[in-house]
Structures are given as structure tokens and as C-alpha cells.
Scaffold this active site. Sequence first.
Site, PDB file in Angstrom:
ATOM      1  N   HIS A 235       0.811  -1.222   0.000  1.00 46.27           N
ATOM      2  CA  HIS A 235       0.000   0.000   0.000  1.00 46.27           C
ATOM      3  C   HIS A 235       0.844   1.271   0.000  1.00 46.27           C
ATOM      4  O   HIS A 235       0.306   2.367  -0.176  1.00 46.27           O
ATOM      5  CB  HIS A 235      -0.922   0.060   1.220  1.00 46.27           C
ATOM      6  CG  HIS A 235      -2.013  -0.967   1.200  1.00 46.27           C
ATOM      7  ND1 HIS A 235      -2.849  -1.174   0.120  1.00 46.27           N
ATOM      8  CD2 HIS A 235      -2.389  -1.870   2.138  1.00 46.27           C
ATOM      9  CE1 HIS A 235      -3.695  -2.135   0.404  1.00 46.27           C
ATOM     10  NE2 HIS A 235      -3.450  -2.583   1.606  1.00 46.27           N
TER      11      HIS A 235
ATOM     12  N   ASP B  87      -4.769 -12.461   3.565  1.00 45.25           N
ATOM     13  CA  ASP B  87      -5.990 -11.873   4.113  1.00 45.25           C
ATOM     14  C   ASP B  87      -7.215 -12.120   3.233  1.00 45.25           C
ATOM     15  O   ASP B  87      -8.296 -11.634   3.548  1.00 45.25           O
ATOM     16  CB  ASP B  87      -5.801 -10.394   4.424  1.00 45.25           C
ATOM     17  CG  ASP B  87      -4.917  -9.654   3.437  1.00 45.25           C
ATOM     18  OD1 ASP B  87      -4.462  -8.545   3.797  1.00 45.25           O
ATOM     19  OD2 ASP B  87      -4.673 -10.159   2.312  1.00 45.25           O
TER      20      ASP B  87
ATOM     21  N   HIS C   4      -6.342  -6.980  -0.540  1.00 44.70           N
ATOM     22  CA  HIS C   4      -6.529  -5.536  -0.693  1.00 44.70           C
ATOM     23  C   HIS C   4      -5.812  -5.048  -1.953  1.00 44.70           C
ATOM     24  O   HIS C   4      -4.831  -5.657  -2.389  1.00 44.70           O
ATOM     25  CB  HIS C   4      -6.000  -4.815   0.548  1.00 44.70           C
ATOM     26  CG  HIS C   4      -6.640  -5.283   1.809  1.00 44.70           C
ATOM     27  ND1 HIS C   4      -5.995  -6.110   2.709  1.00 44.70           N
ATOM     28  CD2 HIS C   4      -7.893  -5.096   2.297  1.00 44.70           C
ATOM     29  CE1 HIS C   4      -6.816  -6.385   3.720  1.00 44.70           C
ATOM     30  NE2 HIS C   4      -7.975  -5.786   3.497  1.00 44.70           N
TER      31      HIS C   4
ATOM     32  N   ASP D   8      -2.797 -10.502  -2.436  1.00 44.20           N
ATOM     33  CA  ASP D   8      -3.308  -9.960  -1.172  1.00 44.20           C
ATOM     34  C   ASP D   8      -4.733  -9.480  -1.434  1.00 44.20           C
ATOM     35  O   ASP D   8      -5.065  -9.008  -2.524  1.00 44.20           O
ATOM     36  CB  ASP D   8      -2.426  -8.775  -0.747  1.00 44.20           C
ATOM     37  CG  ASP D   8      -2.820  -8.210   0.594  1.00 44.20           C
ATOM     38  OD1 ASP D   8      -2.089  -8.417   1.569  1.00 44.20           O
ATOM     39  OD2 ASP D   8      -3.892  -7.565   0.673  1.00 44.20           O
TER      40      ASP D   8
HETATM   41  C1  LIG Z   1      -8.789   2.285  10.925  1.00 43.65           C
HETATM   42  C2  LIG Z   1      -8.868   3.261   9.823  1.00 43.65           C
HETATM   43  N1  LIG Z   1      -9.461   4.456   9.952  1.00 43.65           N
HETATM   44  N2  LIG Z   1      -9.327   5.076   8.785  1.00 43.65           N
HETATM   45  C3  LIG Z   1      -9.826   6.457   8.557  1.00 43.65           C
HETATM   46  C4  LIG Z   1      -8.669   4.272   7.902  1.00 43.65           C
HETATM   47  C5  LIG Z   1      -8.310   4.573   6.491  1.00 43.65           C
HETATM   48  C6  LIG Z   1      -8.373   3.105   8.542  1.00 43.65           C
HETATM   49  N3  LIG Z   1      -7.658   2.069   7.988  1.00 43.65           N
HETATM   50  N4  LIG Z   1      -8.143   0.906   7.841  1.00 43.65           N
HETATM   51  C7  LIG Z   1      -7.427  -0.123   7.231  1.00 43.65           C
HETATM   52  C8  LIG Z   1      -6.022  -0.125   7.171  1.00 43.65           C
HETATM   53  C9  LIG Z   1      -5.365  -1.171   6.554  1.00 43.65           C
HETATM   54  C10 LIG Z   1      -6.096  -2.227   5.986  1.00 43.65           C
HETATM   55  C11 LIG Z   1      -5.455  -3.376   5.312  1.00 43.65           C
HETATM   56  C12 LIG Z   1      -4.158  -3.514   5.169  1.00 43.65           C
HETATM   57  C13 LIG Z   1      -3.647  -4.697   4.444  1.00 43.65           C
HETATM   58  O1  LIG Z   1      -3.629  -5.800   4.857  1.00 43.65           O
HETATM   59  N5  LIG Z   1      -3.241  -4.576   3.217  1.00 43.65           N
HETATM   60  O2  LIG Z   1      -2.744  -5.607   2.529  1.00 43.65           O
HETATM   61  C14 LIG Z   1      -7.472  -2.219   6.069  1.00 43.65           C
HETATM   62  C15 LIG Z   1      -8.130  -1.189   6.676  1.00 43.65           C
HETATM   63 ZN   LIG Z   2      -4.148  -6.967   2.690  1.00 40.05          ZN
END
Ligand SMILES: Cc1nn(C)c(C)c1/N=N/c1ccc(/C=C/C(=O)NO)cc1
Ligand SMILES: [Zn+2]
Length: 371
Positions: free
Chosen positions: A144, A269, A183, A181
Site C-alpha cells: 500500500h 488476508d 486488498h 493480497d
Molecule cells: C482504521 C482506519 N481508519 N481510517 C480512517 C482508515 C483509512 C483506517 N484504515 N483501515 C485499514 C487499514 C489497513 C487495511 C489493510 C491492510 C492490508 O492488509 N493490506 O494488505 C485495512 C483497513
Molecule cells: Zn491486505
Amino acid sequence: TSNTGYIWNTLYGWTDTGSGGLLPPSVESLTQPIGHHVAHPDTKRRLHELISASGLIDSLEQIDAQPATEADVLRVHDKAHYDRILAESALPKGGDAGDGVSPFGHGGHQIALLAAGGAIEAVRAVVAGQVSNAYALINPPGHHAERSTGRGFCTFNNGAIAAAYAVEVLGLKRVAIVDWDVHHGNGAQDIFGDSAEVLNISVHQDRCFPSDSGFREERGAGEGHGYTLNVPLPPGGGSGAYDYAFDTVVLPALRAYKPELIIVASGFDASIMDPLARMMMRSEGFRGLARKLMDCAAEVSQGRLVCLQEGGYSPIYVPFCGLAVIEELAGVSTGTADAYTPILGAMGGDALLDHERDAIDLAAALVADIR
Ligand SMILES: Cc1nn(C)c(C)c1/N=N/c1ccc(/C=C/C(=O)NO)cc1
Ligand SMILES: [Zn+2]
């Protein structure tokens, strides 16, 4: 002989993800502190321990990670990002990768540089023919991280740094990144979007994270048009959807592009037990994807295949998903059955559903523009 390189370092198990579960603790919003953040390193350390306890480690060639240099990082990130990470890492309690929800501890830059360096070492060993393929169990993840910021628990983009090293230092002309992955692989898309030297393929749950990228219409710009390939999948997909996506989109794209090296952004994931997405893959499903990429690599890239650990947040199930993939890479069976298969297999996910087929067929049409 075909041998598989393996990278792990104790420091990958020492990342400090803070005391929040996903959001930081806050009395105002009543988000309680908790022992393990979803991205706590124990999940990946448990995968390393299963690789050891199963005996698989005896069939792998250990490769030592070296820290990436500033020059390695600056091939894909701007200096402002690099300098900010080092500055925040010097703070008593560390800092954040860039999006405010990706904490790292004091000195965390060292682990992030070691993760990127592990990716480079794996690519170097595979391209040099020291090993046939490799699995780099690195942490923190990278896919990311964009040119100018970290994001989604990622500090430096390990896969992009390794791909840029392969092109600019090893002289490769075509490198493919396959991101399974769950995401969206937004980082490599941001970094290599205008280049045809890196084909970036991402198969991911539609709009899961980041929620505003990963659409089929995002195809790269200029020279790079057609070399970003996004395959968004509806939630609930399992091996039926993933196998169809690989058979009809990913593998045809690789056969058309003929990369000299395939880098896999290997997150687990998409598994049925993961808290951060809603897909239904099991360990055997990941084994099947690894098999497909190995067969394709044998056809197009002299078998050159480097898997880099990305996400995966179930401490219970990531170990079994990773063991299946690394056994397949090494062509070894340790006889360790995934004890969760009977329970999880009863929950479905193996059939390809019509709406999944329709979404994947739309992405398959994009392969025609890859040369
Ligand atoms: C909490 C929060 N609050 N906010 C505003 C946001 C933008 C938040 N992030 N959420 C997320 C952060 C990372 C992932 C996945 C990562 C991965 O495994 N990638 O491969 C999913 C949700
Ligand atoms: Zn991921």
C-alpha cells in the site's frame, strides 16, 4: 536441483503496532486498548514457527536479509517520505507510516529497511540462479506504500523496491508483480503506473481497502497504459473465483507479457478467517494459486518467482496458508494436514458464482492490450 530460498529475521517479529486493535485507544471514542493490533507481528512469527516445527525449514535455503540502502528506497519513494520516516523513527514512541493508522515504534525504520532489503535479497538470489524461487517472510508489509507516503500498515513498498532493483540494477526489462493480497495493490500502481517495464496485476476484494482504488478502469498512463491490470472481486469469493480469475486473467496476462521475473505480493488476508476482508479462501486454495504461478513461471520466466509477505491477520490461520504456499514452492510435503480444513471447508466458497464470473470476464477483456 530446484531449491527454494527463505527469508526471515527476528526483527520482523518485533514491529511495534501499538495498543489499539485497528484504531488507536481513545477514552473519548471508547476504543479500548487491546493486547494485539490486527497487524501484530505474532501472526507472521507463527507462520515462521510452523515452517520450523513442520520441518519444512530443513528443505529451504536460508537467505540473510540486509537492510535496504537509501538509494534502494529512493528508486521508488521520494526523499521527503524517506526523511520523514527516519525522523519519526527517532522519536521516543516512534511514528506513523503516513495515513495516521499505521503506527511504528522507536527505531522502526530499521525494520522497514530490513523488510525492503529482504525483498531485494530474495530477488537477487533468484535472478542469480542461487535458488529457483523464494519466499521472503518479511514485515512490515509494503504494497500500500505509495511514492510519497506509507499507508495501510506499509512503510516502504518492498515489492516496488525489489522490482526497481531488478530493472535498474540487474538490468531486467520486464518484471511482473502479481498481488493476491485481498486488498488493492495501490502502491505499485502509483509507483509504476506510467511504466511498461513493470506489469502490475492486482486481484482483490472490490473496494475493501483502499476503498477508492483498484477499479478495472485504472489501467496506467502513457507508456504504462495497459500495464496496470485490476481484477476487483465481489465479497464472498473463494477458490472458485480466484482460480477462475487466475486462469482467465492473470495467467493469460503473464503469457502475453513474458516477464523475466514474477514477484508475488503474497498476503493471506483473502482467507476465510481474516478479520480485514470478506473472502473465503483456505490453505489449499492458496496452494493452488502458487502452483498456477509456478507452472506459468516455468513457461515464461525460467521459473523465476519471488513471493513477498504482505497482509494476513488471522494468527490462527495465516500459518496454514503460508505453509501450503511454501511447501508448493519447495515441491515438498511435510505431511502437515491443515487441521482447520474440515471445519472451514464446510462453510462454502469453492463454487464460482455467476456474479463473480461476470466481474472476472470484464477484466479478462483487458488482457488483449498487453504485449
Ligand atoms: C482504521 C482506519 N481508519 N481510517 C480512517 C482508515 C483509512 C483506517 N484504515 N483501515 C485499514 C487499514 C489497513 C487495511 C489493510 C491492510 C492490508 O492488509 N493490506 O494488505 C485495512 C483497513
Ligand atoms: Zn491486505
